[in-house]
Structures are given as C-alpha cells and as structure tokens.
Motif scaffolding. Structure first.
Motif, PDB file in Angstrom:
ATOM      1  N   GLY A  17       4.497  12.534   5.927  1.00 41.94           N
ATOM      2  CA  GLY A  17       3.706  11.420   6.455  1.00 41.94           C
ATOM      3  C   GLY A  17       4.112  10.095   5.834  1.00 41.94           C
ATOM      4  O   GLY A  17       4.264   9.079   6.536  1.00 41.94           O
ATOM      5  N   LEU A  18       4.292  10.105   4.496  1.00 45.03           N
ATOM      6  CA  LEU A  18       4.741   8.876   3.831  1.00 45.03           C
ATOM      7  C   LEU A  18       6.133   8.474   4.307  1.00 45.03           C
ATOM      8  O   LEU A  18       6.419   7.284   4.490  1.00 45.03           O
ATOM      9  CB  LEU A  18       4.744   9.086   2.316  1.00 45.03           C
ATOM     10  CG  LEU A  18       3.380   9.223   1.629  1.00 45.03           C
ATOM     11  CD1 LEU A  18       3.557   9.516   0.146  1.00 45.03           C
ATOM     12  CD2 LEU A  18       2.553   7.951   1.818  1.00 45.03           C
ATOM     13  N   TYR A  19       6.996   9.474   4.494  1.00 45.84           N
ATOM     14  CA  TYR A  19       8.358   9.163   4.943  1.00 45.84           C
ATOM     15  C   TYR A  19       8.337   8.555   6.348  1.00 45.84           C
ATOM     16  O   TYR A  19       9.108   7.631   6.638  1.00 45.84           O
ATOM     17  CB  TYR A  19       9.194  10.440   4.934  1.00 45.84           C
ATOM     18  CG  TYR A  19      10.680  10.198   5.083  1.00 45.84           C
ATOM     19  CD1 TYR A  19      11.464   9.920   3.983  1.00 45.84           C
ATOM     20  CD2 TYR A  19      11.283  10.241   6.335  1.00 45.84           C
ATOM     21  CE1 TYR A  19      12.822   9.686   4.114  1.00 45.84           C
ATOM     22  CE2 TYR A  19      12.640  10.004   6.482  1.00 45.84           C
ATOM     23  CZ  TYR A  19      13.411   9.737   5.358  1.00 45.84           C
ATOM     24  OH  TYR A  19      14.753   9.496   5.500  1.00 45.84           O
ATOM     25  N   LYS A  20       7.474   9.080   7.196  1.00 45.69           N
ATOM     26  CA  LYS A  20       7.367   8.523   8.552  1.00 45.69           C
ATOM     27  C   LYS A  20       6.901   7.066   8.486  1.00 45.69           C
ATOM     28  O   LYS A  20       7.417   6.198   9.205  1.00 45.69           O
ATOM     29  CB  LYS A  20       6.401   9.370   9.369  1.00 45.69           C
ATOM     30  CG  LYS A  20       6.277   8.942  10.821  1.00 45.69           C
ATOM     31  CD  LYS A  20       5.364   9.896  11.572  1.00 45.69           C
ATOM     32  CE  LYS A  20       5.235   9.467  13.044  1.00 45.69           C
ATOM     33  NZ  LYS A  20       4.334  10.377  13.798  1.00 45.69           N
ATOM     34  N   GLN A  21       5.918   6.800   7.622  1.00 47.56           N
ATOM     35  CA  GLN A  21       5.445   5.423   7.486  1.00 47.56           C
ATOM     36  C   GLN A  21       6.542   4.521   6.908  1.00 47.56           C
ATOM     37  O   GLN A  21       6.691   3.359   7.328  1.00 47.56           O
ATOM     38  CB  GLN A  21       4.222   5.390   6.572  1.00 47.56           C
ATOM     39  CG  GLN A  21       3.012   6.117   7.139  1.00 47.56           C
ATOM     40  CD  GLN A  21       1.843   6.079   6.176  1.00 47.56           C
ATOM     41  OE1 GLN A  21       1.661   5.119   5.437  1.00 47.56           O
ATOM     42  NE2 GLN A  21       1.032   7.143   6.186  1.00 47.56           N
ATOM     43  N   ALA A  22       7.323   5.053   5.952  1.00 45.78           N
ATOM     44  CA  ALA A  22       8.408   4.257   5.378  1.00 45.78           C
ATOM     45  C   ALA A  22       9.470   3.950   6.420  1.00 45.78           C
ATOM     46  O   ALA A  22      10.013   2.841   6.477  1.00 45.78           O
ATOM     47  CB  ALA A  22       9.025   5.008   4.195  1.00 45.78           C
ATOM     48  N   ARG A  50      11.908   5.856   0.913  1.00 44.20           N
ATOM     49  CA  ARG A  50      12.619   6.962   1.556  1.00 44.20           C
ATOM     50  C   ARG A  50      13.528   7.666   0.541  1.00 44.20           C
ATOM     51  O   ARG A  50      13.604   8.908   0.523  1.00 44.20           O
ATOM     52  CB  ARG A  50      13.447   6.449   2.740  1.00 44.20           C
ATOM     53  CG  ARG A  50      12.623   6.124   3.967  1.00 44.20           C
ATOM     54  CD  ARG A  50      13.459   6.147   5.235  1.00 44.20           C
ATOM     55  NE  ARG A  50      14.547   5.182   5.201  1.00 44.20           N
ATOM     56  CZ  ARG A  50      14.441   3.930   5.620  1.00 44.20           C
ATOM     57  NH1 ARG A  50      13.274   3.485   6.097  1.00 44.20           N
ATOM     58  NH2 ARG A  50      15.474   3.108   5.580  1.00 44.20           N
ATOM     59  N   THR A  51      14.194   6.877  -0.294  1.00 48.11           N
ATOM     60  CA  THR A  51      15.043   7.495  -1.321  1.00 48.11           C
ATOM     61  C   THR A  51      14.223   8.354  -2.278  1.00 48.11           C
ATOM     62  O   THR A  51      14.588   9.495  -2.591  1.00 48.11           O
ATOM     63  CB  THR A  51      15.786   6.397  -2.105  1.00 48.11           C
ATOM     64  OG1 THR A  51      16.581   5.629  -1.202  1.00 48.11           O
ATOM     65  CG2 THR A  51      16.682   7.010  -3.171  1.00 48.11           C
ATOM     66  N   VAL A  52      13.099   7.807  -2.721  1.00 49.31           N
ATOM     67  CA  VAL A  52      12.251   8.561  -3.653  1.00 49.31           C
ATOM     68  C   VAL A  52      11.664   9.792  -2.966  1.00 49.31           C
ATOM     69  O   VAL A  52      11.638  10.893  -3.546  1.00 49.31           O
ATOM     70  CB  VAL A  52      11.137   7.646  -4.199  1.00 49.31           C
ATOM     71  CG1 VAL A  52      10.096   8.464  -4.949  1.00 49.31           C
ATOM     72  CG2 VAL A  52      11.723   6.587  -5.117  1.00 49.31           C
ATOM     73  N   LEU A  53      11.192   9.627  -1.738  1.00 50.08           N
ATOM     74  CA  LEU A  53      10.587  10.760  -1.029  1.00 50.08           C
ATOM     75  C   LEU A  53      11.615  11.845  -0.739  1.00 50.08           C
ATOM     76  O   LEU A  53      11.296  13.046  -0.798  1.00 50.08           O
ATOM     77  CB  LEU A  53       9.948  10.270   0.277  1.00 50.08           C
ATOM     78  CG  LEU A  53       8.719   9.362   0.106  1.00 50.08           C
ATOM     79  CD1 LEU A  53       8.279   8.793   1.438  1.00 50.08           C
ATOM     80  CD2 LEU A  53       7.569  10.125  -0.557  1.00 50.08           C
ATOM     81  N   GLU A  54      12.833  11.464  -0.445  1.00 43.04           N
ATOM     82  CA  GLU A  54      13.877  12.471  -0.245  1.00 43.04           C
ATOM     83  C   GLU A  54      14.140  13.240  -1.526  1.00 43.04           C
ATOM     84  O   GLU A  54      14.328  14.467  -1.502  1.00 43.04           O
ATOM     85  CB  GLU A  54      15.156  11.789   0.250  1.00 43.04           C
ATOM     86  CG  GLU A  54      15.080  11.297   1.688  1.00 43.04           C
ATOM     87  CD  GLU A  54      16.288  10.450   2.051  1.00 43.04           C
ATOM     88  OE1 GLU A  54      17.158  10.249   1.167  1.00 43.04           O
ATOM     89  OE2 GLU A  54      16.363   9.984   3.203  1.00 43.04           O
ATOM     90  N   ASP A  74       0.829  -1.210   0.000  1.00 40.67           N
ATOM     91  CA  ASP A  74       0.000   0.000   0.000  1.00 40.67           C
ATOM     92  C   ASP A  74       0.860   1.257   0.000  1.00 40.67           C
ATOM     93  O   ASP A  74       0.588   2.215  -0.739  1.00 40.67           O
ATOM     94  CB  ASP A  74      -0.925  -0.019   1.221  1.00 40.67           C
ATOM     95  CG  ASP A  74      -1.779   1.234   1.293  1.00 40.67           C
ATOM     96  OD1 ASP A  74      -2.604   1.453   0.379  1.00 40.67           O
ATOM     97  OD2 ASP A  74      -1.596   2.015   2.251  1.00 40.67           O
ATOM     98  N   LEU A  75       1.933   1.252   0.836  1.00 45.63           N
ATOM     99  CA  LEU A  75       2.831   2.405   0.873  1.00 45.63           C
ATOM    100  C   LEU A  75       3.533   2.593  -0.468  1.00 45.63           C
ATOM    101  O   LEU A  75       3.679   3.721  -0.956  1.00 45.63           O
ATOM    102  CB  LEU A  75       3.864   2.215   1.986  1.00 45.63           C
ATOM    103  CG  LEU A  75       4.935   3.296   2.098  1.00 45.63           C
ATOM    104  CD1 LEU A  75       4.303   4.648   2.412  1.00 45.63           C
ATOM    105  CD2 LEU A  75       5.968   2.927   3.155  1.00 45.63           C
ATOM    106  N   LEU A  76       3.945   1.511  -1.093  1.00 45.70           N
ATOM    107  CA  LEU A  76       4.622   1.593  -2.398  1.00 45.70           C
ATOM    108  C   LEU A  76       3.689   2.159  -3.457  1.00 45.70           C
ATOM    109  O   LEU A  76       4.084   3.014  -4.272  1.00 45.70           O
ATOM    110  CB  LEU A  76       5.123   0.207  -2.798  1.00 45.70           C
ATOM    111  CG  LEU A  76       5.998   0.129  -4.049  1.00 45.70           C
ATOM    112  CD1 LEU A  76       7.259   0.955  -3.865  1.00 45.70           C
ATOM    113  CD2 LEU A  76       6.353  -1.313  -4.376  1.00 45.70           C
TER     114      LEU A  76
END
Length: 613
Positions: A589-594, A287-291, A6-8
């Motif tokens: 928020g997504l980064y925290k979940q990752a 995390r890499t993508v979100l960064e 789901d996160l992906l």
C-alpha cells in the motif's frame, strides 16, 4: 501536512517497526533536507569535462579552478553569503552519546582556497568533508547551493559519488559531459544509479562552442537515456560564451550560451522544491526503502514457509536418529552377549579339562614310580592341592573373562554408560577351591604272610619236582639237596613275582580311582563354571536391559520434548508468516502511494528556443 511528508513519516515508522533503524535514520535525514528551503545541486562529471567552468559561468565568479589545473581533492559547496567567505568542514570525532556525527567548521581565508588543489597534503587540509564558500550572488540568494564534486574516478564511480552526495546533503544532480562525444557506458550506468535516488536530474552538454556536431550528439544522448530509462533532461551549454557575454554585456550571446535556460530551471526548482522536487524525491526514496524492506520480508517469509532447520527440528531429528540407533544397539548387544557366553563356556571348559588332564598325567607318573600302599597319604595330599590350584586358576580366569565380556558388551552402548557395570562376585567363584573333595583311599590288594607262604610252597613244589626228576635219572632220590635248593630258589622267585604283580594291581587300582576322582572333580567344577556363566549372563542381561530401557525412556522423552518444540515452532512460524504477509500488504500500500506520489512530479526544464551555433 503535505502528502509526501505524511508518506515519508509513515515509511519511517514502518522502518522502526521492522527493526531497520539504519533506513529510518536515512529517511529522517532526507526529511530534514527536503524541509530545508535551500536546494543543494551536486555538479558531477569526469575530468576535463568543463564542470568547474560551468560553475564559474553560472556565478560569474572564479570559484572553482578550471583549465589545465588539477581538480580539487574535496567537494566545494558554493552558497549565498553577504561577503566572500570560506570554511573547511571536518567531521568531529564521535562521542559515546552522539546520535549523529557532528561537524566542525573552520574559517579559511578566501585566497587560500587554492590550497585545496589536488596534491596538497598540508595540514589542516587532510580529512576534510568539504569546503564551504559564501558568495553574494542573486542566484544563490534565492536558496540555491552548488556543490562541485571532485572528478569522478571511473574505476569505482558509484560509491564515490554516492558518498559525496550523502556528505554534502545534495538534493539533485547536475551531470556534466562534453558535447564532443556521446555518453559512455560508465556515465550511463552512473546516471541510472543516481536516477533511482535523485529526481529532477539535468545532463549538461558543455563546450558546444568546440563541437560543431553537438546537435547530433544531443539527439543521440537523449535517445540512449530514454532507452536506458533514465529520467533526466538535457541542456546544451557553452561556458565560454556565457563568460564572454558577462564581460561584454551581450545578451544575445548569453542566450546563445544556453545558460539562461539552466538558470530558469534552477530557480523554478528552488521555488518548487516543496511542491515538485520533494514529492518526487520522497517517491524515489520510499520506493527504494520499501523494496529493501519487502525483499527482506519475502526472504524471511520463504524461510518461514519452508520451515528451515530450526533447533527444535534438529533436536527432533537427532532424537529420532538416537531412537533408531538405540534399537540397533539393543540388537547388537544381545547378539554380542550370546556370542561372548558361548565362547566363554567353550574356553572355560577346555581350560579346565587341560588343567585336570595335566594333573592326571603327573599323578600317573607318580603312581608308576611309587607303591600306592606306602605313599598314598602324601600322594593324596599332593593330588588334592593340585586340583585345588587348577580350580582356583580356572575360576580366576573365569572371573577375568566375565569382566572382559561385560566390558566388550558395554562398548555397544553410547559413551558415558560403559562404566555403569554391575559390581558382583558369585559365591562359586570365591569357593571354587573348597568344591574339590579329598581323594578317598581305594581298596588295594596286599600280599599277606600266609599268601607269601602258600605262594612260596607252590613255587618250591615245581622246583623240587623238576630238579628231583632230573637228578633221579642220575640215581639220586627225588628229594635231594639239589632239588631242595631249586625248590627254595623257585619259591623266592614266585614270592617276588607275586609281590610285583600285586603292586601293579595296586597301581592300576589307584590310577583308576584317581581317574574317577579327577573326572568327578572336572564334572563338578565344569558344572559350577557353567552355573557361574549362566548367572553372569542373567545379571548382565538384566543390567543391559535396564540400561537400554533407561536410554530408551530418555530418548523418547527427548523426542517428545523436541516434537512439542517443533509444534510450537511451527505455530510461531505460521504466526510470523501471517504477520509478514500483513506487513507486505502494508508495504505494498505504501509503495502504491509512493508510485502515485512520484508520477508526474518530474521537474520540468524549459525548452531551449534556439541552440547556440
């Protein structure tokens, strides 16, 4: 649906929403690989580190060339097959409508695998992505695939290894290094880079049978990896002991080789790919993508807050500079017009005076040579013609100077407006010769017959008396031939002298009349020239004032439009900044979940019971 999936998917949709199709495509590839039950392990290491021998010992088969032979030029993927087989995988030429590049699989006899050794440039081995080998092994039947990468080129290891991992679709990494030495700086840097993308990495210390001090090297490497923050597990292995145990069936020797721990780890990783490896891999990848996304958004947010130098702002600044420049131009052209008019008045008056003086000098010369009473008609015609020529020349030069003055003042305006000059010709410029009145005939003295007789009698009386008295001393009477002759001579001289004096008076009277006439003509023409100059000044001042007002209105309108565009742009930037902030909050928020998803998801390696001696 698992949390990691789901996160992906949400991260992929975020990439699409933020117009990063490259990141979305990369995440979709990762999704497909993580959903595939097969675990593909990339075996990486430098030359002569025992990488090929490790793969052969794991599979108990001579799949990869080992020893002093040169390593292969392309990667070799070893996976399960019902019978030994080999294929060459090459990239198919891209077609216009292909979403992803396709691959061609070309069959290859197993005995020809040796042709893939480095230095073999024969077709069709050029341009290969990798070689694929199938072996009937129980370790591979569980879903494991081993990828032997070519020896690392330490001149630029990161792009090379990353490219091989992407082409072969690796899930994790098994890094191979000798136990005879500690990890080098290049190896630590490469492990740190791979650790940001591939979870569950293992560092295999090979050739422990040749390194008596391998325990110290193991401790030292574990300490250095911990200091570098690289999440890996270390295993000490001996491929030589493993292969010897396989040949002799010695289980104790096999345990001493350390390979059972590696086999157990690989099987557990295959079995726990969906529960352990996939969440950790998704945590790293997202995390890499979100960064990357957050860095781009923060940079854009900084630009939006600073305002930057948008086109609207540039136009506003340009309009403001244009308005200020127009004010300076207005001052300059007014000063320039005033200076030009002052110089023109002085020059035209001086030119007209010099021309009339030249005419006056020539008139005096002609009057000195001729009797005005006899030559007055031709003299008057000549004088009128000369003054008309002088007036025409002076006013012609005046017209040229006015045009030049207008052109010089127009140069104070922006290019493109200098040609917009008023087209006009004052009537005085056209009628200048007609402004010269004809010379009136002056009243001059004339010697009449009675005046001549009276002048002759008066002159003869003196002669008769003078010579009569002189001859009377000689006894002659007062009236005698001598005295009469002298009287006649004196009478003629008196008449000639009186005639000459009368001519000079006529000449003086004519010169005075000519002087007055020339002065009158000069005064009238000078007044006309000044009137023309003042009229030209008013016309040019009105023209340039109107032109300045047109330019000012255009600049003001441009500034108003630019100001409106700046306000609109500021509103758009503010709206965009608020949207970026919301997107950054969503990314956080997504980064925290990752981060939470990847925490505690490392793939564990069973502890070794007893290191090989």
């Amino acid at each position: 649906m698992p949390r990691w999936l789901d996160l992906l998917d949400r991260t992929t949709r975020t990439c699409v929403a933020l117009d990063r199709p490259d990141l979305a495509r990369w995440l979709r590839h990762r999704r497909a690989r993580l959903l595939d039950p097969q675990l593909r392990v990339l075996v990486v290491g430098g030359a002569k580190q025992g990488k090929s021998q490790l793969v052969n010992a794991l599979l108990n088969a001579t799949v990869c060339p080992a020893g002093d032979r040169a390593g292969r030029r392309v990667a070799t993927v070893v996976q399960h097959g019902a019978a030994p087989s080999a294929h060459l995988v090459r990239r198919r030429p891209a077609r216009p409508h292909d979403d992803e590049p396709a691959e061609d699989r070309l069959p290859l006899p197993v005995e020809r695998l040796a042709d893939l050794d480095a230095g073999d440039d024969r077709e069709p081995h050029r341009g290969l992505l990798y070689a694929e080998v199938g072996l009937p092994r129980s370790l591979l039947a569980g879903g494991l695939a081993l990828i032997e990468a070519p020896a690392v080129d330490w001149s630029d290891p990161v792009p090379e290894v990353t490219g091989i991992a992407a082409v072969t679709r690796a899930d994790t990494v098994l890094f191979v290094t000798e136990a005879t030495r500690e990890l080098s700086r290049g190896e630590l840097a490469l492990l740190a880079h791979l650790g940001r993308s591939y979870p569950g990495m293992v560092v295999a210390l090979t050739k422990t049978d040749l390194a008596p001090d391998w325990r110290r090297v193991l401790r030292r490497n574990r300490q250095r990896l911990a200091e570098a923050g690289v999440p890996v597990r270390l295993l000490a292995l001996s491929a030589t002991l493993r292969l010897h145990a396989a040949r002799t069936g010695d289980q104790a020797l096999n345990t001493e080789s350390g390979f059972p721990h590696l086999v157990t780890h690989l099987r557990q990783t295959v079995a726990g790919k969906s529960e352990l490896l996939a969440p950790a891999a998704v945590g790293l990848a997202t995390r890499t993508v979100l960064e990357d996304l957050a860095a781009a958004l923060r940079e854009e947010l900084s630009v939006q807050r600073k305002g930057g130098t948008s086109d609207a702002m540039s136009r506003l600044h340009e309009a403001q500079r244009g308005l200020e420049e127009l004010r300076r131009r207005a001052t300059r052209w007014q000063y320039a017009l005033a200076d030009e008019v002052s110089d023109l008045v002085s020059d035209i008056e001086y030119d007209l005076r010099e021309r009339t003086r030249a005419v006056l000098r020539r008139a005096d010369e002609r009057l000195d040579e001729a009797d005005p009473a006899r030559t007055w008609q031709s003299f008057a015609e000549w004088l009128d013609g000369s003054l008309r020529d002088a007036a025409e020349a002076n006013f012609g030069w005046l017209a040229e100077r006015i045009d030049a003055m207008a052109a010089r003042v127009a140069r104070e305006f922006p290019p493109g407006t200098a040609d917009r000059l008023p087209q006009w010709t004052p009537a005085l410029l056209r009628d200048a010769p007609d402004r010269v009145d004809p010379l009136d005939r002056p009243t001059v003295d004339r010697l009449s017959l009675s005046q001549k007789v009276f002048t002759g009698l008066r002159g003869s009386y003196g002669g008769v008396l003078m010579f009569g008295l002189a001859t009377g001393l000689a006894g002659m009477p007062l009236i005698n031939p001598i005295s009469l002759g002298a009287g006649a001579l004196f009478a003629g001289k008196s008449i000639r002298d009186e005639s000459l004096s009368t001519r000079k008076r006529r000449q003086a009277t004519a010169k005075a009349a000519v002087q007055r006439h020339v002065d009158d003509v000069f005064a009238r023409l000078n007044k006309d020239a000044k009137d023309v100059i003042r009229q030209a000044q008013r016309v040019l001042r009105g023209h340039f004032t109107e032109l300045t007002e047109e330019l000012r209105q255009a600049v003001v309108e441009s500034a108003r439009t630019a100001k409106q565009a700046v306000d609109d742009d500021a509103a758009v930037r503010d709206h965009r900044a608020r949207r970026i902030q919301r997107e950054l909050v969503g990314l956080a928020g997504l980064y925290k979940q990752a981060t939470a998803l990847g925490a505690g998801r490392a793939v564990l390696v069973p502890a070794q019971r007893r290191p090989p001696a």
